[in-house]
Scaffold this motif. Structure first.
Motif, PDB file in Angstrom:
ATOM      1  N   ILE A  84       1.029  -1.110  -0.174  1.00 14.85           N
ATOM      2  CA  ILE A  84      -0.030  -0.151   0.046  1.00 14.85           C
ATOM      3  C   ILE A  84       0.772   1.262  -0.160  1.00 14.85           C
ATOM      4  CG2 ILE A  84      -1.923   1.304   1.285  1.00 14.85           C
ATOM      5  CD1 ILE A  84      -2.855  -1.389   2.248  1.00 14.85           C
ATOM      6  N   THR A  85       0.716   2.003  -0.907  1.00 18.01           N
ATOM      7  CA  THR A  85       1.543   3.216  -0.943  1.00 18.01           C
ATOM      8  C   THR A  85       1.344   4.230   0.095  1.00 18.01           C
ATOM      9  OG1 THR A  85      -0.062   4.431  -2.405  1.00 18.01           O
ATOM     10  CG2 THR A  85       1.741   2.922  -3.701  1.00 18.01           C
ATOM     11  N   GLN A  86       2.034   5.294  -0.063  1.00 17.18           N
ATOM     12  CA  GLN A  86       1.811   6.606   0.960  1.00 17.18           C
ATOM     13  C   GLN A  86       0.497   7.205   0.895  1.00 17.18           C
ATOM     14  OE1 GLN A  86       4.657   9.211   0.860  1.00 17.18           O
ATOM     15  NE2 GLN A  86       4.518  10.028   3.051  1.00 17.18           N
ATOM     16  N   ASP A  87      -0.351   7.079  -0.162  1.00 15.33           N
ATOM     17  CA  ASP A  87      -1.525   7.526  -0.449  1.00 15.33           C
ATOM     18  C   ASP A  87      -2.651   6.619  -0.650  1.00 15.33           C
ATOM     19  OD1 ASP A  87      -0.295   6.691  -2.883  1.00 15.33           O
ATOM     20  OD2 ASP A  87      -1.190   8.305  -4.097  1.00 15.33           O
ATOM     21  N   ASN A  88      -2.257   5.377   0.024  1.00 17.01           N
ATOM     22  CA  ASN A  88      -3.540   4.246   0.288  1.00 17.01           C
ATOM     23  C   ASN A  88      -3.997   3.852  -0.930  1.00 17.01           C
ATOM     24  OD1 ASN A  88      -3.129   4.845   2.994  1.00 17.01           O
ATOM     25  ND2 ASN A  88      -4.715   6.291   3.127  1.00 17.01           N
ATOM     26  N   SER A  90      -3.607   0.322  -3.346  1.00 14.44           N
ATOM     27  CA  SER A  90      -2.953  -0.729  -3.217  1.00 14.44           C
ATOM     28  C   SER A  90      -2.198  -1.289  -4.674  1.00 14.44           C
ATOM     29  CB  SER A  90      -4.002  -2.059  -3.140  1.00 14.44           C
ATOM     30  OG  SER A  90      -4.616  -1.807  -1.790  1.00 14.44           O
ATOM     31  N   ASP A 134       4.337   7.372  -3.103  1.00 11.26           N
ATOM     32  CA  ASP A 134       3.133   7.388  -3.493  1.00 11.26           C
ATOM     33  C   ASP A 134       2.864   6.788  -4.769  1.00 11.26           C
ATOM     34  OD1 ASP A 134       4.411   9.590  -4.889  1.00 11.26           O
ATOM     35  OD2 ASP A 134       3.177  11.114  -4.060  1.00 11.26           O
TER      36      ASP A 134
END
Length: 328
Positions: A84-88, A90, A134
Protein backbone atom coordinates in the motif's frame (compact mmCIF):
# COMPACT_ATOMS: atom_id res chain seq x y z
CA UNK A 1 65.87 -56.21 -4.26
CA UNK A 2 62.68 -57.07 -6.00
CA UNK A 3 60.70 -56.21 -2.88
CA UNK A 4 62.40 -52.79 -2.60
CA UNK A 5 61.72 -52.02 -6.25
CA UNK A 6 58.11 -53.03 -5.79
CA UNK A 7 57.75 -50.74 -2.80
CA UNK A 8 59.29 -47.83 -4.73
CA UNK A 9 56.98 -48.38 -7.65
CA UNK A 10 53.99 -48.61 -5.35
CA UNK A 11 54.99 -45.36 -3.57
CA UNK A 12 55.39 -43.52 -6.86
CA UNK A 13 52.01 -44.73 -8.01
CA UNK A 14 50.36 -43.61 -4.79
CA UNK A 15 52.10 -40.23 -4.99
CA UNK A 16 51.01 -39.77 -8.60
CA UNK A 17 47.45 -40.73 -7.70
CA UNK A 18 47.39 -38.25 -4.85
CA UNK A 19 48.87 -35.58 -7.11
CA UNK A 20 46.23 -36.17 -9.71
CA UNK A 21 43.46 -35.86 -7.11
CA UNK A 22 44.92 -32.54 -5.97
CA UNK A 23 44.85 -30.91 -9.41
CA UNK A 24 42.12 -28.28 -9.86
CA UNK A 25 41.15 -25.99 -12.77
CA UNK A 26 39.70 -22.57 -12.00
CA UNK A 27 37.76 -20.94 -14.83
CA UNK A 28 38.31 -17.33 -15.94
CA UNK A 29 35.05 -16.13 -14.35
CA UNK A 30 35.69 -17.94 -11.04
CA UNK A 31 37.81 -17.67 -7.92
CA UNK A 32 38.78 -20.63 -5.77
CA UNK A 33 38.66 -20.50 -1.97
CA UNK A 34 40.98 -23.04 -0.32
CA UNK A 35 40.12 -24.37 3.12
CA UNK A 36 42.97 -26.10 4.98
CA UNK A 37 41.52 -28.35 7.62
CA UNK A 38 38.32 -26.30 7.39
CA UNK A 39 39.95 -22.93 8.00
CA UNK A 40 40.71 -19.90 5.81
CA UNK A 41 43.57 -17.74 7.02
CA UNK A 42 42.20 -14.23 6.44
CA UNK A 43 45.30 -12.31 7.42
CA UNK A 44 47.43 -13.80 4.67
CA UNK A 45 45.01 -15.06 2.05
CA UNK A 46 46.97 -14.28 -1.13
CA UNK A 47 50.40 -15.37 0.16
CA UNK A 48 49.09 -18.57 1.70
CA UNK A 49 47.10 -19.41 -1.39
CA UNK A 50 43.65 -19.16 0.22
CA UNK A 51 42.23 -17.43 -2.90
CA UNK A 52 43.23 -19.15 -6.12
CA UNK A 53 43.23 -17.22 -9.38
CA UNK A 54 41.89 -18.61 -12.71
CA UNK A 55 44.00 -21.35 -14.24
CA UNK A 56 45.55 -24.66 -13.13
CA UNK A 57 46.18 -24.95 -9.40
CA UNK A 58 47.13 -27.60 -6.86
CA UNK A 59 45.78 -28.41 -3.43
CA UNK A 60 46.94 -30.88 -0.81
CA UNK A 61 44.64 -33.88 -0.88
CA UNK A 62 42.82 -34.69 2.33
CA UNK A 63 44.25 -31.60 4.07
CA UNK A 64 42.78 -28.94 1.77
CA UNK A 65 39.45 -28.37 0.08
CA UNK A 66 38.66 -25.76 -2.60
CA UNK A 67 35.29 -24.13 -3.25
CA UNK A 68 34.72 -22.12 -6.41
CA UNK A 69 32.86 -18.82 -6.43
CA UNK A 70 31.30 -17.41 -9.61
CA UNK A 71 32.09 -13.71 -10.03
CA UNK A 72 29.88 -13.03 -13.04
CA UNK A 73 27.02 -10.56 -12.80
CA UNK A 74 23.93 -12.44 -11.69
CA UNK A 75 20.45 -11.41 -12.87
CA UNK A 76 17.83 -12.27 -10.28
CA UNK A 77 14.13 -11.56 -10.55
CA UNK A 78 12.33 -10.34 -7.46
CA UNK A 79 8.83 -11.84 -7.08
CA UNK A 80 5.91 -9.41 -7.24
CA UNK A 81 5.18 -7.81 -3.88
CA UNK A 82 1.81 -6.44 -2.73
CA UNK A 83 1.85 -3.19 -0.81
CA UNK A 84 0.00 0.00 0.00
CA UNK A 85 1.53 3.28 -1.07
CA UNK A 86 1.77 6.41 1.01
CA UNK A 87 -1.47 7.73 -0.51
CA UNK A 88 -3.36 4.48 0.35
CA UNK A 89 -3.38 2.83 -3.09
CA UNK A 90 -2.95 -0.96 -3.31
CA UNK A 91 -0.28 -1.88 -5.87
CA UNK A 92 1.65 -4.95 -6.93
CA UNK A 93 5.29 -4.34 -7.92
CA UNK A 94 8.00 -6.67 -9.19
CA UNK A 95 11.66 -5.90 -9.90
CA UNK A 96 14.97 -7.33 -11.10
CA UNK A 97 18.35 -7.13 -9.32
CA UNK A 98 21.83 -7.27 -10.89
CA UNK A 99 24.66 -8.19 -8.48
CA UNK A 100 28.10 -9.82 -8.41
CA UNK A 101 30.57 -11.12 -5.80
CA UNK A 102 33.50 -8.81 -5.07
CA UNK A 103 34.84 -10.62 -2.00
CA UNK A 104 34.59 -14.40 -2.47
CA UNK A 105 35.72 -15.20 1.08
CA UNK A 106 32.93 -13.12 2.66
CA UNK A 107 30.37 -14.49 0.22
CA UNK A 108 31.25 -18.07 1.25
CA UNK A 109 32.06 -17.68 4.95
CA UNK A 110 29.73 -14.93 6.20
CA UNK A 111 26.46 -16.01 4.57
CA UNK A 112 24.93 -19.34 3.58
CA UNK A 113 23.60 -19.35 0.01
CA UNK A 114 24.19 -15.68 -0.77
CA UNK A 115 21.83 -15.77 -3.78
CA UNK A 116 18.84 -16.70 -1.62
CA UNK A 117 19.88 -14.10 0.97
CA UNK A 118 20.00 -11.33 -1.66
CA UNK A 119 16.57 -12.37 -2.94
CA UNK A 120 15.02 -12.09 0.52
CA UNK A 121 16.64 -8.72 1.20
CA UNK A 122 15.39 -7.42 -2.16
CA UNK A 123 11.80 -8.50 -1.41
CA UNK A 124 11.67 -6.87 2.02
CA UNK A 125 13.35 -3.70 0.73
CA UNK A 126 10.87 -3.50 -2.17
CA UNK A 127 7.91 -3.65 0.21
CA UNK A 128 9.50 -0.96 2.37
CA UNK A 129 10.03 1.36 -0.60
CA UNK A 130 6.43 0.85 -1.77
CA UNK A 131 5.14 2.01 1.61
CA UNK A 132 7.33 5.13 1.57
CA UNK A 133 6.39 6.30 -1.95
CA UNK A 134 3.11 7.45 -3.47
CA UNK A 135 1.48 6.21 -6.65
CA UNK A 136 2.71 9.12 -8.77
CA UNK A 137 6.33 8.38 -7.84
CA UNK A 138 5.96 4.68 -8.67
CA UNK A 139 4.52 5.49 -12.08
CA UNK A 140 6.51 8.56 -13.11
CA UNK A 141 9.75 8.58 -11.10
CA UNK A 142 11.07 5.06 -11.62
CA UNK A 143 14.72 6.15 -11.63
CA UNK A 144 14.40 7.73 -8.21
CA UNK A 145 12.79 4.59 -6.77
CA UNK A 146 15.47 2.39 -8.39
CA UNK A 147 18.33 4.37 -6.84
CA UNK A 148 16.68 4.34 -3.43
CA UNK A 149 16.06 0.59 -3.59
CA UNK A 150 19.63 -0.07 -4.75
CA UNK A 151 21.06 1.95 -1.86
CA UNK A 152 19.03 0.01 0.70
CA UNK A 153 20.03 -3.43 -0.64
CA UNK A 154 23.69 -2.51 -1.21
CA UNK A 155 24.07 -1.22 2.34
CA UNK A 156 23.01 -4.60 3.70
CA UNK A 157 24.98 -6.84 1.34
CA UNK A 158 28.27 -5.15 0.37
CA UNK A 159 30.32 -4.95 3.56
CA UNK A 160 29.05 -8.02 5.47
CA UNK A 161 28.62 -10.37 2.49
CA UNK A 162 31.06 -9.01 -0.11
CA UNK A 163 28.30 -8.63 -2.75
CA UNK A 164 27.96 -5.51 -4.91
CA UNK A 165 24.49 -4.50 -6.13
CA UNK A 166 25.11 -3.08 -9.59
CA UNK A 167 21.57 -2.15 -10.56
CA UNK A 168 17.95 -2.51 -9.46
CA UNK A 169 15.05 -2.03 -11.89
CA UNK A 170 11.29 -2.00 -11.25
CA UNK A 171 9.70 -4.02 -14.03
CA UNK A 172 5.97 -3.54 -13.61
CA UNK A 173 3.50 -1.72 -11.37
CA UNK A 174 0.03 -3.30 -11.32
CA UNK A 175 -2.88 -1.10 -10.23
CA UNK A 176 -6.44 -2.10 -9.28
CA UNK A 177 -9.01 -2.07 -12.07
CA UNK A 178 -10.98 0.75 -10.46
CA UNK A 179 -7.88 2.92 -10.30
CA UNK A 180 -7.08 2.16 -13.95
CA UNK A 181 -10.56 3.25 -15.02
CA UNK A 182 -10.31 6.45 -12.98
CA UNK A 183 -6.94 7.29 -14.52
CA UNK A 184 -8.30 6.57 -18.00
CA UNK A 185 -11.24 8.93 -17.43
CA UNK A 186 -8.91 11.59 -16.10
CA UNK A 187 -6.63 11.29 -19.14
CA UNK A 188 -9.62 11.40 -21.48
CA UNK A 189 -10.98 14.52 -19.80
CA UNK A 190 -7.56 16.17 -20.05
CA UNK A 191 -7.31 15.38 -23.78
CA UNK A 192 -10.84 16.69 -24.37
CA UNK A 193 -9.98 19.90 -22.53
CA UNK A 194 -6.90 20.42 -24.68
CA UNK A 195 -8.88 19.68 -27.85
CA UNK A 196 -11.50 22.28 -26.93
CA UNK A 197 -8.84 24.88 -26.17
CA UNK A 198 -7.13 24.22 -29.50
CA UNK A 199 -10.47 24.41 -31.36
CA UNK A 200 -11.40 27.67 -29.65
CA UNK A 201 -7.99 29.13 -30.38
CA UNK A 202 -8.31 28.15 -34.04
CA UNK A 203 -11.75 29.75 -34.29
CA UNK A 204 -10.44 32.89 -32.63
CA UNK A 205 -7.55 33.18 -35.08
CA UNK A 206 -9.86 32.44 -38.02
CA UNK A 207 -12.26 35.18 -36.88
CA UNK A 208 -9.34 37.60 -36.74
CA UNK A 209 -8.38 36.78 -40.30
CA UNK A 210 -11.98 36.97 -41.49
CA UNK A 211 -12.40 40.34 -39.81
CA UNK A 212 -9.29 41.67 -41.53
CA UNK A 213 -10.46 40.26 -44.89
CA UNK A 214 -13.91 41.78 -44.41
CA UNK A 215 -12.39 45.18 -43.68
CA UNK A 216 -10.22 45.05 -46.79
CA UNK A 217 -13.11 43.89 -49.00
CA UNK A 218 -15.48 46.48 -47.57
CA UNK A 219 -13.33 49.23 -49.06
CA UNK A 220 -14.26 48.11 -52.59
CA UNK A 221 -17.88 47.08 -53.46
CA UNK A 222 -16.59 45.19 -56.49
CA UNK A 223 -14.64 42.89 -54.22
CA UNK A 224 -17.81 42.07 -52.31
CA UNK A 225 -19.60 41.27 -55.57
CA UNK A 226 -16.74 39.01 -56.70
CA UNK A 227 -16.78 37.22 -53.37
CA UNK A 228 -20.54 36.71 -53.65
CA UNK A 229 -20.17 35.32 -57.18
CA UNK A 230 -17.43 32.98 -56.01
CA UNK A 231 -19.72 31.71 -53.23
CA UNK A 232 -22.50 31.19 -55.78
CA UNK A 233 -20.17 29.11 -57.97
CA UNK A 234 -19.14 26.96 -55.00
CA UNK A 235 -22.74 26.37 -53.93
CA UNK A 236 -23.96 25.64 -57.47
CA UNK A 237 -21.46 22.80 -57.78
CA UNK A 238 -23.89 20.68 -55.76
CA UNK A 239 -26.58 19.47 -58.15
CA UNK A 240 -29.09 18.62 -55.42
CA UNK A 241 -29.02 22.08 -53.85
CA UNK A 242 -31.43 24.93 -54.40
CA UNK A 243 -29.80 28.33 -54.85
CA UNK A 244 -31.53 31.43 -53.55
CA UNK A 245 -29.93 34.66 -54.75
CA UNK A 246 -29.84 37.36 -52.07
CA UNK A 247 -30.52 41.00 -52.73
CA UNK A 248 -27.48 43.00 -53.78
CA UNK A 249 -25.97 45.30 -51.24
CA UNK A 250 -26.74 48.34 -53.42
CA UNK A 251 -30.51 47.67 -53.17
CA UNK A 252 -30.29 47.54 -49.38
CA UNK A 253 -28.40 50.82 -49.40
CA UNK A 254 -31.07 52.32 -51.68
CA UNK A 255 -33.82 51.35 -49.24
CA UNK A 256 -31.73 52.73 -46.44
CA UNK A 257 -31.47 56.08 -48.20
CA UNK A 258 -35.17 56.12 -49.01
CA UNK A 259 -36.02 55.47 -45.36
CA UNK A 260 -34.14 58.57 -44.30
CA UNK A 261 -30.86 56.99 -43.17
CA UNK A 262 -27.88 59.30 -43.20
CA UNK A 263 -25.09 57.96 -45.35
CA UNK A 264 -21.74 57.92 -43.70
CA UNK A 265 -19.09 60.10 -45.17
CA UNK A 266 -16.29 58.27 -46.87
CA UNK A 267 -13.23 59.30 -44.98
CA UNK A 268 -10.94 56.50 -46.12
CA UNK A 269 -8.84 58.90 -48.08
CA UNK A 270 -8.31 61.12 -45.10
CA UNK A 271 -7.44 58.34 -42.62
CA UNK A 272 -3.83 57.22 -42.43
CA UNK A 273 -3.00 53.59 -43.14
CA UNK A 274 -3.28 51.46 -39.99
CA UNK A 275 -1.12 48.55 -38.94
CA UNK A 276 -2.44 45.01 -38.72
CA UNK A 277 -2.98 45.14 -34.95
CA UNK A 278 -4.82 48.49 -35.11
CA UNK A 279 -6.84 47.26 -38.06
CA UNK A 280 -7.89 44.09 -36.22
CA UNK A 281 -8.87 46.12 -33.15
CA UNK A 282 -10.90 48.46 -35.34
CA UNK A 283 -12.59 45.52 -37.08
CA UNK A 284 -13.55 43.97 -33.75
CA UNK A 285 -15.04 47.26 -32.57
CA UNK A 286 -17.00 47.71 -35.78
CA UNK A 287 -18.24 44.11 -35.69
CA UNK A 288 -19.47 44.53 -32.11
CA UNK A 289 -21.25 47.75 -33.07
CA UNK A 290 -22.71 46.20 -36.21
CA UNK A 291 -23.97 43.21 -34.22
CA UNK A 292 -25.94 45.57 -31.98
CA UNK A 293 -27.39 47.53 -34.94
CA UNK A 294 -27.88 44.60 -37.31
CA UNK A 295 -31.70 44.21 -36.99
CA UNK A 296 -32.28 47.91 -37.62
CA UNK A 297 -29.86 48.04 -40.55
CA UNK A 298 -31.10 44.96 -42.41
CA UNK A 299 -34.83 45.61 -42.03
CA UNK A 300 -35.84 48.94 -43.61
CA UNK A 301 -38.20 50.85 -41.40
CA UNK A 302 -41.81 50.89 -42.43
CA UNK A 303 -43.09 54.21 -43.74
CA UNK A 304 -45.74 55.21 -41.25
CA UNK A 305 -48.28 57.79 -42.51
CA UNK A 306 -48.67 60.82 -40.36
CA UNK A 307 -51.39 60.44 -37.77
CA UNK A 308 -54.00 63.15 -37.90
CA UNK A 309 -54.43 64.90 -34.63
CA UNK A 310 -50.87 64.64 -33.35
CA UNK A 311 -48.92 67.32 -35.23
CA UNK A 312 -51.76 69.12 -37.14
CA UNK A 313 -55.18 70.16 -35.89
CA UNK A 314 -58.06 67.93 -36.86
CA UNK A 315 -60.23 69.60 -39.58
CA UNK A 316 -63.84 70.12 -38.75
CA UNK A 317 -66.40 68.16 -40.65
CA UNK A 318 -68.44 70.23 -43.16
CA UNK A 319 -71.31 67.77 -43.30
CA UNK A 320 -74.15 68.10 -40.83
CA UNK A 321 -75.80 65.23 -39.14
CA UNK A 322 -79.44 64.61 -40.12
CA UNK A 323 -81.98 66.09 -37.65
CA UNK A 324 -83.45 63.76 -35.14
CA UNK A 325 -87.15 62.94 -35.58
CA UNK A 326 -89.46 64.74 -33.18
CA UNK A 327 -90.53 62.79 -30.20
CA UNK A 328 -94.14 61.84 -30.07
Amino acid sequence: MEAVALIIILGVAIFALLGMTGVRVVQQYEHGIVFRFGRVRRGDQLRSGAVRRPGLTMIIPIAERMQKVNQQTVTMGVPAQDGITQDNVSVRVDAVVYFRVIDPVKAIVNVQNYGYAVSQVAQTSLRSVIGQADMQELLGEREKINLKLRGIIDEITQDPWGILIERVEIKDVSLPEGMKRSMARQAEAERERRARIITADGEFQASKRLAAAAEIMSQDPAALQLRMLQTVVEVSAEKNSTLVMPLPVEILRFFDKMSGGTPKADTNDEKPSLGLGDRLAKVEEELAKAAAEQPAALEPPDVVPPVIGLDTPTPKSTTQDPPEPPSL
